[in-house]
Design a protein around this motif. Structure first.
Motif, PDB file in Angstrom:
ATOM      1  N   SER A  40      -3.776   7.653  -9.577  1.00 34.58           N
ATOM      2  CA  SER A  40      -3.955   8.249  -8.245  1.00 34.58           C
ATOM      3  C   SER A  40      -4.750   9.550  -8.370  1.00 34.58           C
ATOM      4  O   SER A  40      -4.866  10.123  -9.460  1.00 34.58           O
ATOM      5  CB  SER A  40      -2.583   8.563  -7.629  1.00 34.58           C
ATOM      6  OG  SER A  40      -2.020   9.678  -8.316  1.00 34.58           O
ATOM      7  N   LYS A  41      -5.239  10.002  -7.254  1.00 31.74           N
ATOM      8  CA  LYS A  41      -6.006  11.259  -7.221  1.00 31.74           C
ATOM      9  C   LYS A  41      -5.123  12.399  -7.728  1.00 31.74           C
ATOM     10  O   LYS A  41      -5.551  13.207  -8.555  1.00 31.74           O
ATOM     11  CB  LYS A  41      -6.451  11.526  -5.780  1.00 31.74           C
ATOM     12  CG  LYS A  41      -7.506  12.592  -5.649  1.00 31.74           C
ATOM     13  CD  LYS A  41      -8.015  12.602  -4.221  1.00 31.74           C
ATOM     14  CE  LYS A  41      -9.301  13.366  -4.067  1.00 31.74           C
ATOM     15  NZ  LYS A  41      -9.887  13.162  -2.729  1.00 31.74           N
ATOM     16  N   ALA A  42      -3.883  12.401  -7.294  1.00 28.92           N
ATOM     17  CA  ALA A  42      -2.972  13.479  -7.708  1.00 28.92           C
ATOM     18  C   ALA A  42      -2.758  13.434  -9.216  1.00 28.92           C
ATOM     19  O   ALA A  42      -2.728  14.472  -9.891  1.00 28.92           O
ATOM     20  CB  ALA A  42      -1.645  13.318  -6.970  1.00 28.92           C
ATOM     21  N   GLN A  43      -2.668  12.225  -9.779  1.00 32.16           N
ATOM     22  CA  GLN A  43      -2.459  12.120 -11.231  1.00 32.16           C
ATOM     23  C   GLN A  43      -3.714  12.544 -12.004  1.00 32.16           C
ATOM     24  O   GLN A  43      -3.628  13.231 -13.030  1.00 32.16           O
ATOM     25  CB  GLN A  43      -2.064  10.685 -11.578  1.00 32.16           C
ATOM     26  CG  GLN A  43      -0.640  10.343 -11.126  1.00 32.16           C
ATOM     27  CD  GLN A  43      -0.392   8.839 -11.034  1.00 32.16           C
ATOM     28  OE1 GLN A  43      -1.330   8.042 -10.897  1.00 32.16           O
ATOM     29  NE2 GLN A  43       0.872   8.450 -11.064  1.00 32.16           N
ATOM     30  N   SER A  44      -4.901  12.173 -11.482  1.00 39.30           N
ATOM     31  CA  SER A  44      -6.141  12.628 -12.143  1.00 39.30           C
ATOM     32  C   SER A  44      -6.206  14.150 -12.120  1.00 39.30           C
ATOM     33  O   SER A  44      -6.538  14.797 -13.120  1.00 39.30           O
ATOM     34  CB  SER A  44      -7.376  12.053 -11.430  1.00 39.30           C
ATOM     35  OG  SER A  44      -7.431  10.644 -11.541  1.00 39.30           O
ATOM     36  N   GLN A  45      -5.840  14.732 -10.982  1.00 38.28           N
ATOM     37  CA  GLN A  45      -5.869  16.199 -10.866  1.00 38.28           C
ATOM     38  C   GLN A  45      -4.855  16.842 -11.805  1.00 38.28           C
ATOM     39  O   GLN A  45      -5.158  17.807 -12.509  1.00 38.28           O
ATOM     40  CB  GLN A  45      -5.582  16.611  -9.411  1.00 38.28           C
ATOM     41  CG  GLN A  45      -6.760  16.369  -8.486  1.00 38.28           C
ATOM     42  CD  GLN A  45      -6.389  16.474  -7.012  1.00 38.28           C
ATOM     43  OE1 GLN A  45      -5.222  16.277  -6.646  1.00 38.28           O
ATOM     44  NE2 GLN A  45      -7.358  16.767  -6.166  1.00 38.28           N
ATOM     45  N   GLU A  46      -3.655  16.252 -11.868  1.00 38.63           N
ATOM     46  CA  GLU A  46      -2.609  16.796 -12.743  1.00 38.63           C
ATOM     47  C   GLU A  46      -3.056  16.742 -14.208  1.00 38.63           C
ATOM     48  O   GLU A  46      -2.882  17.682 -14.976  1.00 38.63           O
ATOM     49  CB  GLU A  46      -1.321  15.998 -12.558  1.00 38.63           C
ATOM     50  CG  GLU A  46      -0.165  16.514 -13.403  1.00 38.63           C
ATOM     51  CD  GLU A  46       1.104  15.686 -13.260  1.00 38.63           C
ATOM     52  OE1 GLU A  46       1.146  14.789 -12.385  1.00 38.63           O
ATOM     53  OE2 GLU A  46       2.052  15.965 -14.012  1.00 38.63           O
ATOM     54  N   LEU A  47      -3.715  15.633 -14.552  1.00 36.45           N
ATOM     55  CA  LEU A  47      -4.184  15.462 -15.937  1.00 36.45           C
ATOM     56  C   LEU A  47      -5.273  16.497 -16.261  1.00 36.45           C
ATOM     57  O   LEU A  47      -5.270  17.121 -17.321  1.00 36.45           O
ATOM     58  CB  LEU A  47      -4.721  14.037 -16.108  1.00 36.45           C
ATOM     59  CG  LEU A  47      -4.925  13.492 -17.508  1.00 36.45           C
ATOM     60  CD1 LEU A  47      -3.699  13.680 -18.375  1.00 36.45           C
ATOM     61  CD2 LEU A  47      -5.322  12.014 -17.433  1.00 36.45           C
ATOM     62  N   LEU A  48      -6.175  16.709 -15.302  1.00 35.38           N
ATOM     63  CA  LEU A  48      -7.254  17.676 -15.518  1.00 35.38           C
ATOM     64  C   LEU A  48      -6.685  19.082 -15.694  1.00 35.38           C
ATOM     65  O   LEU A  48      -7.089  19.834 -16.582  1.00 35.38           O
ATOM     66  CB  LEU A  48      -8.225  17.629 -14.337  1.00 35.38           C
ATOM     67  CG  LEU A  48      -9.546  18.367 -14.506  1.00 35.38           C
ATOM     68  CD1 LEU A  48     -10.357  17.799 -15.675  1.00 35.38           C
ATOM     69  CD2 LEU A  48     -10.379  18.294 -13.227  1.00 35.38           C
ATOM     70  N   HIS A  49      -5.687  19.405 -14.882  1.00 33.49           N
ATOM     71  CA  HIS A  49      -5.053  20.735 -15.015  1.00 33.49           C
ATOM     72  C   HIS A  49      -4.357  20.867 -16.364  1.00 33.49           C
ATOM     73  O   HIS A  49      -4.437  21.898 -17.022  1.00 33.49           O
ATOM     74  CB  HIS A  49      -4.047  20.955 -13.876  1.00 33.49           C
ATOM     75  CG  HIS A  49      -4.683  21.155 -12.530  1.00 33.49           C
ATOM     76  ND1 HIS A  49      -5.789  21.965 -12.339  1.00 33.49           N
ATOM     77  CD2 HIS A  49      -4.413  20.611 -11.317  1.00 33.49           C
ATOM     78  CE1 HIS A  49      -6.166  21.922 -11.067  1.00 33.49           C
ATOM     79  NE2 HIS A  49      -5.341  21.109 -10.424  1.00 33.49           N
ATOM     80  N   LEU A  50      -3.706  19.787 -16.797  1.00 29.58           N
ATOM     81  CA  LEU A  50      -3.026  19.818 -18.110  1.00 29.58           C
ATOM     82  C   LEU A  50      -4.057  20.083 -19.216  1.00 29.58           C
ATOM     83  O   LEU A  50      -3.865  20.952 -20.074  1.00 29.58           O
ATOM     84  CB  LEU A  50      -2.319  18.487 -18.367  1.00 29.58           C
ATOM     85  CG  LEU A  50      -1.773  18.263 -19.790  1.00 29.58           C
ATOM     86  CD1 LEU A  50      -0.669  19.269 -20.110  1.00 29.58           C
ATOM     87  CD2 LEU A  50      -1.270  16.826 -19.972  1.00 29.58           C
TER      88      LEU A  50
END
Ligand code: FHN
Length: 474
Positions: free
Chosen positions: A248-258
């Protein structure tokens, strides 16, 4: 009776519609495989992205490495042809059976220093190696998941650790490939439905796609392993994600932040999904007009990413060199793949072709490394790359078809020509302005039959392209 038929019809229509318009849990369009060439979202300032990408843009050329259990017998299993590194899927090998390959995987001939030297001598400035491909097997020491090379093989070594040390020693950057939306070892990884109705998930051990919960896999395996990759091996140049599928978009964003929390300079490709990432991926193709955003073409040396023991169809060195030049002339990077064997050897034909590319790069590397896209239009005889400084613009003319009459015609060169010469021996060349463009007098024989570089120096940064820009010569 009527109601159930009606319900059945609605269900069928809904299912048919879903076959085409897959959406992620948060409603974003399923990224699936169609992640190439998407316009990337801007989540940071362009200056910050450009700063992070600087070494990568200057590099222009890297080595892709697909290495995993599928290499044990060259993508064959029990005498059956597994076709590609997707062997587990093609032969629907049950996890319990596939895991047994790890117990025999013992790449005693692996030598990280040798792999890195092969890349360096080819003129490559970075590596990207598969740390976990779709089979879910970690080719690195993963404390969070013991399905890994240190725990499950008799070899018990961590090749990523050894490659990281070798890259530091030889001054190359290490990138890591991670299969994000496909993992045939985990029960919670659904994938999109392809046009032919097939899926790329493990439907033979885990047939019920509806039961699969990507969020569980994301929390249980993806995040811990990405954290391990970014904390166990020092600076990682590139996180090269693949097949984002149902993220999901939220998971891609979370991964990028990580990733950026752990290593803010780590470059991320667009296959993190949902239009995020620092650069676009082109797979096995070179876009005619390049790409308006930073981009990289990844390509095999033969017909396979993983080591395929019966594939001897190696691309000619001329094709490899001209692909590199073509890509660089459009402002892209070339990630050229090798598929090492189960013993840990890069196949000899791969090494030979890379050595030949390296011999060309030894003389012409300055016309590739640190260059940017051509300012000229289409050139019948070859390509152009450029370097710009406040005092001078250097155009590297890559001549594939050497002029038989000794006259190299270069249309559309704006500004004051300071000098022209052969890169190979520095020999100066006469230039004259004609209505057809700048004519450079070149020797009868081309310095290199694949591509010879003529260096054109123009005073100052290129003037903005004005119609009929006055062309002057020295
Ligand atoms: O399915 C993979 C494939 O095995 C390979 O890793 C390539 C490399 O870009 N990526 C996926 C296909 O797009």
């Amino acid at each position: 009776m009527k109601r159930s038929l009606f319900a059945l019809l609605i269900g069928a229509v809904g299912f048919a519609a879903s076959l085409n318009a897959q959406t992620n849990p948060d409603g974003t369009a399923d990224t699936g495989d169609a992640h190439d060439g998407q316009k990337l979202a801007t989540v940071e300032s362009p200056a910050r992205v450009a700063e992070r990408l600087q070494w990568w843009s200057d590099a222009r050329f890297g080595m892709f490495i697909h290495w995993g259990l599928y290499a044990q017998d060259g993508c064959f299993w029990k005498g059956k042809d597994g076709k590609t590194e997707h062997m587990m899927r093609h032969l629907q090998i049950p996890i319990a059976e596939y895991e047994k390959i790890a117990t025999e995987f013992n790449p005693v001939k692996f030598n990280a220093d040798e792999w890195v030297r092969i890349a360096k001598e080819a003129g490559m400035k970075y590596l990207v190696i598969t740390t976990k491909h779709h089979d879910g097997f970690a080719m690195f020491n993963s404390p969070s998941n013991d399905y890994n090379i240190v725990k499950r093989t008799p070899w018990k070594r961590d090749p990523i650790k050894e490659l990281a040390e070798a890259c530091r020693k030889h001054g190359l950057k290490l990138g890591v490939y991670y299969s994000l939306g496909r993992d045939w070892h985990d029960p919670d990884v659904p994938t999109s439905v392809k046009a032919d109705g097939s899926r790329r998930s493990n439907t033979w051990d885990f047939p019920d796609e509806d039961k699969k919960d990507f969020a569980k896999y994301f929390e249980r395996k993806v995040k811990p392993q990405v954290e391990e990759l970014l904390t166990q091996y020092g600076p990682i140049g590139v996180m090269w994600f693949d097949t984002p599928e149902k993220i999901s978009k939220a998971q891609s964003q979370e991964l990028l932040h990580l990733i950026h929390r752990l290593q803010s300079d780590c470059i991320v490709n667009a296959r993190i999904g949902n239009r995020l990432g620092d650069y676009a991926v082109q797979e096995q193709k070179i876009p005619e007009g390049g790409d308006p955003q930073p981009w990289e073409t990844c390509m095999t040396l033969n017909g396979h990413w993983g080591y395929k023991k019966d594939d001897e169809k190696w691309k000619p060195t001329e094709v490899l060199i001209r692909n590199l030049i073509d890509i660089a002339s459009k402002g892209g990077n070339f990630l050229l793949n090798v598929g090492p064997t189960g013993e840990g050897i890069i196949p000899a034909p791969s090494v030979q072709h890379l050595r030949e590319v390296g011999a060309w790069m030894k003389i012409n590397g300055a016309a590739i490394h640190g260059t940017t896209a051509s300012p000229l239009g289409k050139l019948d005889w070859g390509r152009c790359t450029k370097k710009v400084s406040p005092q001078t613009t250097t155009l590297y003319l890559h001549v594939f078809n050497w002029p038989k009459d000794g006259k190299l015609i270069v249309p559309g060169v704006p500004g004051l020509v300071e000098s022209a010469g052969l890169l190979a021996d520095g020999k100066g060349l006469k230039t004259v302005v004609t209505p057809d463009g700048l004519v450079i007098s070149v020797p009868a024989a081309a310095p290199d039959k694949i591509s010879s570089t003529v260096v054109l120096k123009i005073k100052g940064p290129l003037p903005t392209q004005r119609s009929g820009a006055a062309l002057q010569s020295n």
